[in-house]
Design a protein around this motif. Structure first.
Motif, PDB file in Angstrom:
ATOM      1  N   PHE A 117     -13.750 102.973  -0.987  1.00  0.00           N
ATOM      2  CA  PHE A 117     -13.052 101.717  -1.221  1.00  0.00           C
ATOM      3  C   PHE A 117     -11.934 101.843  -2.247  1.00  0.00           C
ATOM      4  O   PHE A 117     -11.114 100.938  -2.389  1.00  0.00           O
ATOM      5  N   ARG A 149     -18.603  96.331  -2.625  1.00  0.00           N
ATOM      6  CA  ARG A 149     -17.223  96.815  -2.623  1.00  0.00           C
ATOM      7  C   ARG A 149     -16.460  96.125  -3.734  1.00  0.00           C
ATOM      8  O   ARG A 149     -16.610  94.917  -3.957  1.00  0.00           O
ATOM      9  N   THR A 150     -15.632  96.891  -4.433  1.00  0.00           N
ATOM     10  CA  THR A 150     -14.745  96.331  -5.437  1.00  0.00           C
ATOM     11  C   THR A 150     -13.323  96.341  -4.898  1.00  0.00           C
ATOM     12  O   THR A 150     -12.819  97.373  -4.461  1.00  0.00           O
ATOM     13  N   ASP A 151     -12.673  95.190  -4.914  1.00  0.00           N
ATOM     14  CA  ASP A 151     -11.308  95.074  -4.425  1.00  0.00           C
ATOM     15  C   ASP A 151     -10.370  95.788  -5.396  1.00  0.00           C
ATOM     16  O   ASP A 151     -10.332  95.437  -6.584  1.00  0.00           O
ATOM     17  N   ASP A 153      -7.212  95.620  -5.788  1.00  0.00           N
ATOM     18  CA  ASP A 153      -6.131  94.790  -6.317  1.00  0.00           C
ATOM     19  C   ASP A 153      -6.602  93.855  -7.419  1.00  0.00           C
ATOM     20  O   ASP A 153      -5.923  93.697  -8.442  1.00  0.00           O
ATOM     21  N   THR A 154      -7.751  93.233  -7.214  1.00  0.00           N
ATOM     22  CA  THR A 154      -8.206  92.190  -8.142  1.00  0.00           C
ATOM     23  C   THR A 154      -9.321  92.645  -9.078  1.00  0.00           C
ATOM     24  O   THR A 154      -9.579  91.989 -10.085  1.00  0.00           O
ATOM     25  N   THR A 156     -12.321  92.422  -8.243  1.00  0.00           N
ATOM     26  CA  THR A 156     -13.470  91.588  -7.890  1.00  0.00           C
ATOM     27  C   THR A 156     -14.510  92.415  -7.142  1.00  0.00           C
ATOM     28  O   THR A 156     -14.173  93.149  -6.207  1.00  0.00           O
ATOM     29  N   TYR A 158     -17.716  92.538  -4.690  1.00  0.00           N
ATOM     30  CA  TYR A 158     -18.367  91.766  -3.635  1.00  0.00           C
ATOM     31  C   TYR A 158     -19.678  92.438  -3.246  1.00  0.00           C
ATOM     32  O   TYR A 158     -19.799  93.663  -3.299  1.00  0.00           O
ATOM     33  N   ALA A 202     -16.008  90.511   2.989  1.00  0.00           N
ATOM     34  CA  ALA A 202     -15.175  91.311   2.092  1.00  0.00           C
ATOM     35  C   ALA A 202     -15.667  92.748   1.983  1.00  0.00           C
ATOM     36  O   ALA A 202     -14.876  93.681   1.799  1.00  0.00           O
ATOM     37  N   ALA A 207     -11.166  94.694   5.947  1.00  0.00           N
ATOM     38  CA  ALA A 207     -10.177  94.781   4.876  1.00  0.00           C
ATOM     39  C   ALA A 207      -9.945  96.215   4.414  1.00  0.00           C
ATOM     40  O   ALA A 207      -8.795  96.649   4.242  1.00  0.00           O
ATOM     41  N   ASP A 208     -11.020  96.957   4.199  1.00  0.00           N
ATOM     42  CA  ASP A 208     -10.833  98.323   3.688  1.00  0.00           C
ATOM     43  C   ASP A 208     -10.275  99.243   4.764  1.00  0.00           C
ATOM     44  O   ASP A 208      -9.455 100.121   4.465  1.00  0.00           O
ATOM     45  N   ARG A 211      -6.725  98.682   4.808  1.00  0.00           N
ATOM     46  CA  ARG A 211      -6.110  99.245   3.597  1.00  0.00           C
ATOM     47  C   ARG A 211      -5.903 100.749   3.737  1.00  0.00           C
ATOM     48  O   ARG A 211      -4.892 101.292   3.278  1.00  0.00           O
TER      49      ARG A 211
END
Length: 405
Positions: A117, A149-151, A153-154, A156, A158, A202, A207-208, A211
Motif C-alpha cells: 500500500f 490499509r493506510t492511505d 496521501d492522508t 488515514t 482503514y 478503502a 483504490a490501491d 494507485r
C-alpha cells in the motif's frame, strides 16, 4: 542456524508456526500441478508484476506465470521473518521456495517484502522495472487481501470488516474442537455500522490497484498492450449474505468498477486492458476467516471430489488469456470467469442440498473433511505428504536475494 522439530500449534484455523520444509513441498507440488506451457516466447519472457505473491491465488499467479507463461519480473508480498522464538510466516518460506523454482527455470524474478500500500514500495518497483527489466512492464496481477490499509496521501488508517449489510445474518459454519472433531454451529454476525462499508472498500476495493497503475504509468514503464487483472471472488448464493452482499462484496463491486475505469484509460493510452478475474473457491488463509466458507468449501469438495479446480490451474488459464494464447473470455460485466465449474447449476444444487442436511452428526458424510482439514494444515506447511515431521528443520531461512542480472 536454528533447527528444531515443529508440530502444529493452532487456535482454530490460525496456526502459530509454519514448517519450512512443508511449505517448500507445497510450492513444489503446485509447480507440478500447473499445466505445461503451450509455447513460450523466444528469448526473454514478458515482464510481470504480481502483488500479493506469497499465498493463495497470488502465489498461484506467480507460479503459473513462471511455468505457463514464462514470465520474469517482480513479486511483492508482506511477510514476517523468523525470530528466536517463532518461525517465519508460511509465506516467507513459500517465497524462498518460489525463488528456487524460478532460478531452476531460468526466470529472473525479484521478490520484495514490504507494504504494497505504500508509495515507497511502488517507487522501488518502478526503479527495478527501469533498471533491471528495460523499463517495460507487460502485465500486473493484483491479489492483495489485507485487514488494514493506510492511505499514503492522508495518513488515514482503514480497517476492513466481515459483516452483512442491512441486518444481522445467521449462517451455518464449520469448526473443529481441540481433538479435531468437526462441529456444525450456527453463528450470527451483526450488521455493518457507521463507516464499516467505507472502511472495507478503502482497504479491499480498487483504490490501491488504481494507485499502482497511476504510479507506474507516471514513470512511463507500462508497455504498449499492457494488461492487468485483479483477482476476485463471487461465490455461492449460500454465502452471499456474508460475502457478496456484505461489506466485502461492496469492496469487490468497487474493484470491478475500478477495472472498468482502468480498462478505458489503458485502452486509450496503450491499447491495453484491465479486468477482474473471478476465481473459484479454495482453502486459503483469507477464506477460512469468513463465516460459512469453511463448511461450504468442504461440501463443495464433497460434491466435486478431484474435479474441484485448484488455484494454480485456474491461474494458468488466466495467464493464457493475459498473454494472448487464448482470447479473453468475459462475462457481461467485463469479468474473466474462472469459477464456472463451481457455479454450475447442478453443482450448486447438490451443495445446497448437503448444506441443508449438514449437522454435527451428518457433516462427515456430506463434506470431505479429511481433505479440508489437511488443506488448512498445508497452508502452514503441515500435513504435507512426503515430509518427515519428526526430523529437526532449519527455521532461519533467509529472504531470497536476486541473482545479478
Amino acid at each position: 542456524m536454528s533447527e528444531r522439530v515443529l508440530t502444529p500449534r493452532n487456535r482454530g484455523f490460525l496456526f502459530l508456526d509454519s514448517h519450512p520444509r512443508g511449505c517448500e513441498r507445497v510450492v513444489a507440488d503446485m509447480w507440478r500441478e500447473c499445466p505445461e506451457p503451450l509455447g513460450l516466447p523466444a528469448g526473454d519472457g514478458p515482464v510481470a508484476l504480481v502483488i500479493g505473491s506469497s499465498a493463495g491465488y497470488g502465489l498461484a499467479a506467480t507460479l503459473a506465470g513462471l511455468k505457463r507463461a514464462g514470465i520474469r519480473g517482480i513479486a511483492v508480498s508482506f511477510e514476517k521473518a523468523p525470530t528466536p522464538r517463532r518461525t517465519a510466516t508460511a509465506g516467507w518460506y513459500r517465497t524462498a521456495a518460489t525463488a528456487e523454482l524460478a532460478r531452476d527455470a531460468g526466470r529472473d524474478l525479484v521478490l520484495l517484502n514490504g507494504d504494497a500500500f505504500s508509495d515507497a514500495l511502488k517507487d522501488r518497483v518502478a526503479d527495478l522495472v527501469e533498471q533491471r527489466f528495460g523499463g517495460r512492464l507487460d502485465h500486473l496481477v493484483y491479489s492483495v487481501a489485507a485487514p488494514r490499509r493506510t492511505d499514503p496521501d492522508t495518513g488515514t488508517a482503514y480497517a476492513s470488516v466481515l459483516k452483512p449489510i442491512g441486518a444481522a445474518h445467521r449462517t451455518k459454519t464449520l469448526v473443529f474442537d481441540d481433538r479435531g472433531a468437526p462441529e456444525v454451529r450456527e453463528v450470527e454476525t451483526g450488521p455493518a455500522e457507521g463507516d464499516d462499508v467505507e472502511q472495507t472498500v478503502a482497504v479491499m476495493g480498487g483504490a490501491d490497484w488504481a494507485r499502482w497503475i497511476d504510479r507506474l504509468a507516471a514513470r512511463g514503464v507500462l508497455a504498449p498492450g499492457f494488461s492487468t487483472a485483479a483477482l476476485s471472488y463471487i461465490g455461492s448464493p449460500l454465502t452471499a449474505a456474508i460475502y457478496r452482499q456484505g461489506t466485502i462484496g461492496a469492496a469487490k463491486a468497487h474493484l470491478e468498477a475500478t477495472a472498468r475505469t482502468l480498462d478505458e484509460r489503458l485502452a486509450a493510452s496503450l491499447g491495453g486492458r484491465a479486468v477482474t478475474s473471478v476465481n473459484g473457491a479454495a482453502v486459503t488463509q483469507s477464506s477460512t476467516a469468513i463465516p460459512g466458507i469453511a463448511l461450504y468449501t468442504g461440501l463443495l469438495r464433497g460434491v466435486l471430489g478431484t474435479d474441484l479446480v485448484p488455484p494454480v490451474r485456474q491461474l494458468a488459464a488466466l495467464w493464457d488469456q493475459l498473454t494472448g494464447l487464448a482470447p479473453l473470455a468475459l462475462d457481461d460485466e467485463g469479468r474473466v470467469r474462472l469459477d464456472t465449474w463451481e457455479l454450475a447449476d447442478e453443482v450448486q444444487a447438490a451443495v445446497a442440498e448437503r448444506w441443508r442436511a449438514a449437522t454435527t452428526d451428518t457433516v462427515a458424510d456430506l463434506a470431505d473433511l479429511d481433505w479440508f482439514r489437511a488443506e488448512v494444515q498445508r497452508l502452514y506447511g503441515f500435513a504435507v505428504p512426503g515430509v518427515d515431521y519428526t526430523v529437526p528443520v532449519a527455521t532461519d531461512v533467509p529472504w531470497p536475494t536476486p541473482v545479478a542480472s
